[in-house]
Enzyme design. Structure first.
Site, PDB file in Angstrom:
ATOM      1  N   LEU A  19      15.690 -51.282 -34.364  1.00  0.00           N
ATOM      2  CA  LEU A  19      16.381 -52.002 -35.433  1.00  0.00           C
ATOM      3  C   LEU A  19      17.820 -52.339 -35.065  1.00  0.00           C
ATOM      4  O   LEU A  19      18.304 -53.439 -35.320  1.00  0.00           O
ATOM      5  CB  LEU A  19      16.350 -51.151 -36.711  1.00  0.00           C
ATOM      6  CG  LEU A  19      14.995 -51.082 -37.421  1.00  0.00           C
ATOM      7  CD1 LEU A  19      14.943 -49.904 -38.391  1.00  0.00           C
ATOM      8  CD2 LEU A  19      14.718 -52.388 -38.159  1.00  0.00           C
ATOM      9  N   ASP A  38      25.154 -47.087 -27.972  1.00  0.00           N
ATOM     10  CA  ASP A  38      23.909 -46.329 -27.788  1.00  0.00           C
ATOM     11  C   ASP A  38      24.102 -45.264 -26.725  1.00  0.00           C
ATOM     12  O   ASP A  38      24.601 -45.533 -25.636  1.00  0.00           O
ATOM     13  CB  ASP A  38      22.730 -47.226 -27.413  1.00  0.00           C
ATOM     14  CG  ASP A  38      21.406 -46.631 -27.886  1.00  0.00           C
ATOM     15  OD1 ASP A  38      20.796 -47.194 -28.811  1.00  0.00           O
ATOM     16  OD2 ASP A  38      21.000 -45.587 -27.342  1.00  0.00           O
ATOM     17  N   ASN A  97      23.104 -46.523 -37.832  1.00  0.00           N
ATOM     18  CA  ASN A  97      21.678 -46.742 -37.553  1.00  0.00           C
ATOM     19  C   ASN A  97      21.109 -45.761 -36.525  1.00  0.00           C
ATOM     20  O   ASN A  97      19.905 -45.531 -36.497  1.00  0.00           O
ATOM     21  CB  ASN A  97      21.520 -48.193 -37.063  1.00  0.00           C
ATOM     22  CG  ASN A  97      20.180 -48.441 -36.419  1.00  0.00           C
ATOM     23  OD1 ASN A  97      19.179 -48.659 -37.103  1.00  0.00           O
ATOM     24  ND2 ASN A  97      20.129 -48.393 -35.085  1.00  0.00           N
ATOM     25  N   SER A 149      15.813 -43.211 -45.484  1.00  0.00           N
ATOM     26  CA  SER A 149      14.399 -43.319 -45.128  1.00  0.00           C
ATOM     27  C   SER A 149      13.496 -42.994 -46.309  1.00  0.00           C
ATOM     28  O   SER A 149      13.835 -42.156 -47.157  1.00  0.00           O
ATOM     29  CB  SER A 149      14.099 -42.345 -43.988  1.00  0.00           C
ATOM     30  OG  SER A 149      12.709 -42.214 -43.817  1.00  0.00           O
ATOM     31  N   TYR A 162      14.632 -34.106 -41.364  1.00  0.00           N
ATOM     32  CA  TYR A 162      14.959 -35.540 -41.411  1.00  0.00           C
ATOM     33  C   TYR A 162      15.138 -36.011 -42.861  1.00  0.00           C
ATOM     34  O   TYR A 162      16.088 -36.748 -43.179  1.00  0.00           O
ATOM     35  CB  TYR A 162      13.813 -36.275 -40.709  1.00  0.00           C
ATOM     36  CG  TYR A 162      13.927 -37.762 -40.581  1.00  0.00           C
ATOM     37  CD1 TYR A 162      14.771 -38.332 -39.631  1.00  0.00           C
ATOM     38  CD2 TYR A 162      13.143 -38.608 -41.364  1.00  0.00           C
ATOM     39  CE1 TYR A 162      14.834 -39.711 -39.487  1.00  0.00           C
ATOM     40  CE2 TYR A 162      13.197 -39.979 -41.221  1.00  0.00           C
ATOM     41  CZ  TYR A 162      14.048 -40.524 -40.283  1.00  0.00           C
ATOM     42  OH  TYR A 162      14.107 -41.886 -40.138  1.00  0.00           O
ATOM     43  N   ALA A 164      16.051 -34.276 -45.440  1.00  0.00           N
ATOM     44  CA  ALA A 164      17.298 -33.736 -46.001  1.00  0.00           C
ATOM     45  C   ALA A 164      18.505 -34.516 -45.492  1.00  0.00           C
ATOM     46  O   ALA A 164      19.396 -34.902 -46.257  1.00  0.00           O
ATOM     47  CB  ALA A 164      17.429 -32.259 -45.639  1.00  0.00           C
ATOM     48  N   LYS A 166      18.561 -37.560 -44.272  1.00  0.00           N
ATOM     49  CA  LYS A 166      18.539 -38.963 -44.705  1.00  0.00           C
ATOM     50  C   LYS A 166      18.978 -39.102 -46.169  1.00  0.00           C
ATOM     51  O   LYS A 166      19.661 -40.056 -46.518  1.00  0.00           O
ATOM     52  CB  LYS A 166      17.139 -39.556 -44.507  1.00  0.00           C
ATOM     53  CG  LYS A 166      16.823 -39.902 -43.044  1.00  0.00           C
ATOM     54  CD  LYS A 166      17.861 -40.827 -42.448  1.00  0.00           C
ATOM     55  CE  LYS A 166      17.359 -41.638 -41.275  1.00  0.00           C
ATOM     56  NZ  LYS A 166      18.460 -42.385 -40.609  1.00  0.00           N
ATOM     57  N   GLY A 195       8.375 -51.399 -36.730  1.00  0.00           N
ATOM     58  CA  GLY A 195       7.842 -50.864 -35.478  1.00  0.00           C
ATOM     59  C   GLY A 195       8.979 -50.604 -34.508  1.00  0.00           C
ATOM     60  O   GLY A 195       9.864 -51.445 -34.340  1.00  0.00           O
ATOM     61  N   SER A 196       8.992 -49.419 -33.904  1.00  0.00           N
ATOM     62  CA  SER A 196      10.019 -49.080 -32.908  1.00  0.00           C
ATOM     63  C   SER A 196       9.502 -47.885 -32.133  1.00  0.00           C
ATOM     64  O   SER A 196       8.441 -47.347 -32.435  1.00  0.00           O
ATOM     65  CB  SER A 196      11.342 -48.718 -33.593  1.00  0.00           C
ATOM     66  OG  SER A 196      11.239 -47.418 -34.155  1.00  0.00           O
TER      67      SER A 196
END
Ligand code: NAI
Length: 318
Positions: A19, A38, A97, A149, A162, A164, A166, A195-196
């Protein structure tokens, strides 16, 4: 008129793939100067590599866009913002992100699984956003995106860590929206589905291929544009569909009477009423939410004289 980001400086964390890459390309295509951050590690948070960010910067430059790479972890928030300041002299937009996954059923969840997820998602977003905050306030413009999420909103097996982290980001966004409002610094949250490499282990390949990141990016761009006045919103987005979420509160029921103790039996006996969403209200501020609770004190004192609906009582009391 098309939405331009000419003159704007954007930091997208975790923009080396998935994304984030799509956001970086889309902002650059519309004139923004982009910091492509990144760390280039694996999906569980191990390793690092400059290639991921470099590749996206090359893609942007090949199309005539403006971009620089940053390879620091989001845990080094200040360094990411410094890259924006050094290269482009300002910071206008931050898209939080970057992310990893360390799924594990709850009984097997290790301290490391918990801590790493919180360090990258929740604390990383805090550190990056804090580093940008004063610049945004001073220039009276800022747009911040938190990537939450559906796992946090609805719960998902194997993702306590994850989920918690998010929803922690959503809580942070709610307060940033309050604190930033008068400075034209807006913060919104998205719960994407795309999709990733993060989702390819849990989705069938055709779905990974069909749920394209480009069906998410336009929402992020709109939320970050100066024409957009949305602040403190939460959006689910995927496949070209966008929906907004909000809290709903049942009318509820007062289970206490004047000069009487409040009992668990009274809670049990009124459970259906407490959980009945008929005519639910939709509080949007902490003041609104608290006021109706406090007004119950007034109602219990003047027992029997007013309705048992705390929202109606709030209106009477104010
Ligand atoms: P992705 O794995 O393709 O992208 C995440 C990027 O973040 C990777 O390029 C990775 O190298 C980078 N990254 C990881 N740790 C980092 C760190 N410490 N510092 C800097 N960069 C780091 O995954 P995807 O799907 O594009 O995920 C993007 C965001 O969206 C994540 O926050 C994820 O949790 C969230 N999300 C994605 C969903 C989906 O359906 N793809 C669903 C819900 C949330």
């Amino acid at each position: 008129m098309s939405l331009s980001f000419e003159g704007r400086v954007v930091l997208v964390t975790g923009a080396g793939g998935g994304l984030g890459r799509e956001y970086a390309l889309a902002f650059a295509e519309r004139g923004a100067s982009v910091v492509v951050n990144d760390l280039g590690g694996d999906t569980k948070g191990g390793g690092k590599n400059s290639a991921a960010a470099d590749k996206v910067v090359e893609e942007i430059r090949a199309k005539g866009g403006k971009a620089v790479a940053n390879y620091d972890s989001v845990e080094e928030g200040e360094k990411l913002i410094q890259t924006a300041l050094d290269a482009f002299g300002r910071i206008d937009i931050v898209v939080n992100n970057a992310g990893i996954l360390r799924d594990q059923s709850f009984a097997r969840m290790s301290d490391l699984d918990w801590d790493l997820i919180h360090r990258i998602h929740l604390k990383g977003s805090f550190l990056v956003t804090r580093a940008a905050w004063t610049h945004m306030k001073n220039q009276k413009f800022g747009r911040i995106i938190m990537t939450t999420s559906a796992a946090g909103i609805y719960g998902n097996f194997g993702q306590t860590n994850y989920s918690a982290a998010k929803l922690g980001m959503l809580g942070m966004a709610n307060t940033l929206a309050v604190e930033g409002h008068k400075y034209n610094v807006h913060c919104n949250s998205i719960a994407p589905l795309a999709g990733s490499r993060l989702t390819e282990s849990v989705m069938p390949p055709d779905l990974v291929a069909s749920l394209k990141p480009e069906y998410v990016a336009p929402l992020v761009l709109w939320l970050c544009h100066d024409q957009c006045q949305e602040n403190g919103g939460l959006f689910e987005v995927g496949a070209g569909w966008i929906g907004k979420l909000r809290w709903e509160r049942s009318q509820g029921h007062i289970v206490r009477q004047k000069n009487q103790p409040m009992t668990p039996e009274a809670v049990r006996d009124h459970w259906d009423k407490i959980c009945d969403f008929t005519d639910a209200t939709k509080p949007t501020t902490i003041r609104e939410a608290a006021q109706s609770v406090v007004s119950v004190l007034f109602q219990v004192e003047s027992e029997g004289e007013v309705s048992s609906n705390p929202t109606a009582v709030a209106a009477l009391a104010s």
